[in-house]
Design an enzyme around this catalytic site. Structure first.
Site, mmCIF file in Angstrom:
data_model
loop_
_atom_site.group_PDB
_atom_site.id
_atom_site.type_symbol
_atom_site.label_atom_id
_atom_site.label_comp_id
_atom_site.label_asym_id
_atom_site.label_seq_id
_atom_site.Cartn_x
_atom_site.Cartn_y
_atom_site.Cartn_z
ATOM 1 N N GLY A 153 104.560 -86.046 26.428
ATOM 2 C CA GLY A 153 103.076 -86.280 26.903
ATOM 3 C C GLY A 153 101.917 -85.959 25.970
ATOM 4 N N THR A 179 104.971 -83.151 14.832
ATOM 5 C CA THR A 179 103.789 -82.393 15.430
ATOM 6 C C THR A 179 103.879 -80.946 15.294
ATOM 7 O OG1 THR A 179 102.107 -82.768 17.168
ATOM 8 C CG2 THR A 179 104.237 -82.719 17.738
ATOM 9 N N TYR A 180 103.029 -80.352 15.761
ATOM 10 C CA TYR A 180 103.022 -78.732 15.773
ATOM 11 C C TYR A 180 102.475 -78.278 17.328
ATOM 12 C CZ TYR A 180 101.581 -73.901 15.942
ATOM 13 O OH TYR A 180 101.209 -72.431 16.197
ATOM 14 N N CYS A 205 101.449 -86.133 12.460
ATOM 15 C CA CYS A 205 101.497 -87.274 12.953
ATOM 16 C C CYS A 205 101.729 -88.280 11.823
ATOM 17 C CB CYS A 205 100.382 -87.749 14.116
ATOM 18 S SG CYS A 205 100.412 -86.570 15.405
ATOM 19 N N GLN A 238 105.591 -88.782 14.921
ATOM 20 C CA GLN A 238 106.189 -88.402 13.665
ATOM 21 C C GLN A 238 106.199 -86.659 13.915
ATOM 22 O OE1 GLN A 238 104.925 -90.262 10.165
ATOM 23 N NE2 GLN A 238 103.949 -91.807 11.302
ATOM 24 N N GLY A 281 108.606 -90.733 20.797
ATOM 25 C CA GLY A 281 108.064 -91.599 19.657
ATOM 26 C C GLY A 281 107.208 -90.835 18.779
#
Length: 230
Positions: free
Chosen positions: A166, A78-79, A184, A76, A74
């Site tokens: 996680g 991210t890095y 995000c 958007q 779930g």
């Protein structure tokens, strides 16, 4: 008889994302089948961006900067990169309670208690999954509100009520690497890290704090577990 504690592993070096994802999916299948215990993997990735199931292509500002992987979790964009502790959490919610919202709250609480060991007050924000810190030393936001930076992200997926993916806590990543995305999908806020906040914390320090806080949050009886507000 209580279920066995999760199996903790600290992966050396920089873990290849695609290989780690395949191994994680295999472990989740084994947990679901009852042939492997729950697991938590602590690791770092080389610099990369991941796209969650809700990722907006417009939020990928620099698509050629680093490899981009569809994550299946779930959230958007991210890095991940060196200096960021990723904890892949493979827990069986069939025995821990089939409550997704509660599970996300508990992950946030785990992060906040971990940060508290270093004197950092991590906070929740409505509508913004993850953990945030106030930055009163920075100029206020354009709307006059106090400046806040994100220090930890959460993105999970469930398969047959076994979790994977996680959390990610910024210890000392190159914060400029976040400039290639809208982290995000949340604009107007910055990103920080433990070292950026002036704390010379090592990855070993962070891992030990994560392990201690996990027991406090996840292994406590539900009646005695209080989730922090904020």
């Amino acid at each position: 008889m209580p279920a066995p504690a999760p199996e903790w592993s600290v992966l050396p070096g920089l873990a290849d994302y695609a290989e780690t994802l395949r191994a994680m999916e295999n472990r989740v299948a084994a947990i679901s089948a009852g042939i492997a215990p729950e697991a938590i993997w602590l690791l770092e990735h080389p610099p990369l961006y991941t796209a969650g199931t809700s990722a907006d292509p417009a939020d990928l500002i620099a698509p050629d900067r680093f490899p981009v992987y569809p994550a299946g979790r779930g959230g958007q964009y991210t890095y991940h990169g060196p200096g960021q502790r990723v904890a892949y959490v493979m827990l069986d919610l069939n025995r821990r309670g089939r409550d997704v919202r509660r599970f996300v709250d508990t992950l946030e609480e785990w992060i906040m208690r971990t940060l508290a060991e270093f004197g950092i007050r991590g906070e929740r924000r409505a509508g913004r999954v993850g953990v945030w810190v106030q930055r009163p030393e920075k100029p206020p936001a354009p709307d006059g509100s106090p400046r806040e930076d994100k220090i930890a992200a959460i993105g999970i997926k469930l398969r047959r009520w076994v979790s994977f993916h996680g959390i990610a806590i910024n210890l000392e990543p190159d914060l400029s690497h976040f400039d290639g995305i809208v982290p995000c999908g949340i604009s107007g806020h910055g990103v920080t890290s433990l070292v950026d906040l002036g704390l010379p914390v090592t990855m070993e320090d962070l891992d030990l704090a994560l392990m201690r806080s996990f027991k406090e949050v996840f292994d406590a009886p539900p009646a005695s577990r209080e989730l922090a507000s904020g």
